[in-house]
Design an enzyme around this catalytic site. Sequence first.
Site, PDB file in Angstrom:
ATOM      1  N   HIS A 111      11.143   5.807   8.802  1.00  0.00           N
ATOM      2  CA  HIS A 111      10.059   5.829   7.817  1.00  0.00           C
ATOM      3  C   HIS A 111      10.236   7.026   6.881  1.00  0.00           C
ATOM      4  O   HIS A 111      10.718   8.077   7.308  1.00  0.00           O
ATOM      5  CB  HIS A 111       8.719   5.920   8.544  1.00  0.00           C
ATOM      6  CG  HIS A 111       7.544   5.564   7.701  1.00  0.00           C
ATOM      7  ND1 HIS A 111       6.916   6.483   6.875  1.00  0.00           N
ATOM      8  CD2 HIS A 111       6.874   4.401   7.546  1.00  0.00           C
ATOM      9  CE1 HIS A 111       5.910   5.892   6.258  1.00  0.00           C
ATOM     10  NE2 HIS A 111       5.861   4.632   6.645  1.00  0.00           N
ATOM     11  N   PHE A 139       2.799   1.860  -0.383  1.00  0.00           N
ATOM     12  CA  PHE A 139       3.412   3.123  -0.806  1.00  0.00           C
ATOM     13  C   PHE A 139       3.005   3.565  -2.210  1.00  0.00           C
ATOM     14  O   PHE A 139       3.238   4.704  -2.594  1.00  0.00           O
ATOM     15  CB  PHE A 139       4.945   3.063  -0.723  1.00  0.00           C
ATOM     16  CG  PHE A 139       5.483   2.970   0.671  1.00  0.00           C
ATOM     17  CD1 PHE A 139       5.463   4.075   1.516  1.00  0.00           C
ATOM     18  CD2 PHE A 139       5.991   1.776   1.161  1.00  0.00           C
ATOM     19  CE1 PHE A 139       5.944   3.987   2.820  1.00  0.00           C
ATOM     20  CE2 PHE A 139       6.479   1.677   2.458  1.00  0.00           C
ATOM     21  CZ  PHE A 139       6.463   2.784   3.296  1.00  0.00           C
ATOM     22  N   ASP A 193      -0.403   0.304   6.600  1.00  0.00           N
ATOM     23  CA  ASP A 193      -1.817   0.429   6.254  1.00  0.00           C
ATOM     24  C   ASP A 193      -1.960   0.893   4.820  1.00  0.00           C
ATOM     25  O   ASP A 193      -1.104   1.630   4.336  1.00  0.00           O
ATOM     26  CB  ASP A 193      -2.455   1.498   7.144  1.00  0.00           C
ATOM     27  CG  ASP A 193      -3.449   0.933   8.141  1.00  0.00           C
ATOM     28  OD1 ASP A 193      -3.536  -0.296   8.248  1.00  0.00           O
ATOM     29  OD2 ASP A 193      -4.119   1.734   8.805  1.00  0.00           O
ATOM     30  N   TYR A 227      -3.375   3.446   1.986  1.00  0.00           N
ATOM     31  CA  TYR A 227      -3.820   4.842   2.008  1.00  0.00           C
ATOM     32  C   TYR A 227      -5.333   4.867   2.213  1.00  0.00           C
ATOM     33  O   TYR A 227      -6.058   4.025   1.671  1.00  0.00           O
ATOM     34  CB  TYR A 227      -3.481   5.535   0.695  1.00  0.00           C
ATOM     35  CG  TYR A 227      -1.997   5.663   0.406  1.00  0.00           C
ATOM     36  CD1 TYR A 227      -1.158   6.335   1.291  1.00  0.00           C
ATOM     37  CD2 TYR A 227      -1.445   5.133  -0.755  1.00  0.00           C
ATOM     38  CE1 TYR A 227       0.204   6.475   1.023  1.00  0.00           C
ATOM     39  CE2 TYR A 227      -0.084   5.269  -1.034  1.00  0.00           C
ATOM     40  CZ  TYR A 227       0.734   5.938  -0.139  1.00  0.00           C
ATOM     41  OH  TYR A 227       2.077   6.070  -0.411  1.00  0.00           O
TER      42      TYR A 227
END
Length: 222
Positions: free
Chosen positions: A187, A78, A65, A67
């Site tokens: 992750h 990221f 997703d 941010y």
Amino acid sequence: MQVQIHPSWEKVLQSEFDQPYFEALITFIKKEYQSTQCYPPGPLIFNAFNRCPFDQVKVILLGQDPYHGFGQAHGLCFSVPKGITPPPSLQNIFKELKTDLGYSPPQNGNLEQWAAQGVFLLNATLTVRAQQAGSHQKKGWEVFTDQVIRLLSKEKTGLVFLLWGGYAKQKARLIDQNKHCILTCGHPSPLSANRGYWFGNKHFSQCNAFLEKQGQDPIQWV
């Protein structure tokens, strides 16, 4: 809402844009952006595609997703714009870079320099409501980005897929493992990283070793 996508991607994805599900998705997204605060800004929804044209893709890094905090999302998984404090997951990515390759942390969390070298920074879902993680999931974005992954796997050889975390690992089924390198691990979020599932994966050096074996230039990660 203005949407932009690089012509190289527009050409290979045109048939997908014409699908009924995609038309319904765009209708939904337009209504969301008109009625509430959403991220990233409209012109940056396809920023990953614009920053890394189809014919230049060497590495695929998959996020889930965007941010959902103010000013963070700019269409690259990221990554955050300059001037925005890197979120915890990105900080852990930089820590692993230092451990793996000895690089000092970058001055900011903007990963555009990765994209410029052929790192395709793709989120599975390209938009989100402000402060509502996952709010645009299961609206059609995943169908679209799954097809993007299939297309890259089919049309290219010698790509590196970085699949971090359980969600990303599920996408391995879309990739021809006989043609490409797939690197998986936990992750980089603190919850996963602090349990020992992230640090020490050495994905950055492994990625570069594979690229060099293919006769390609390694990624300058910093």
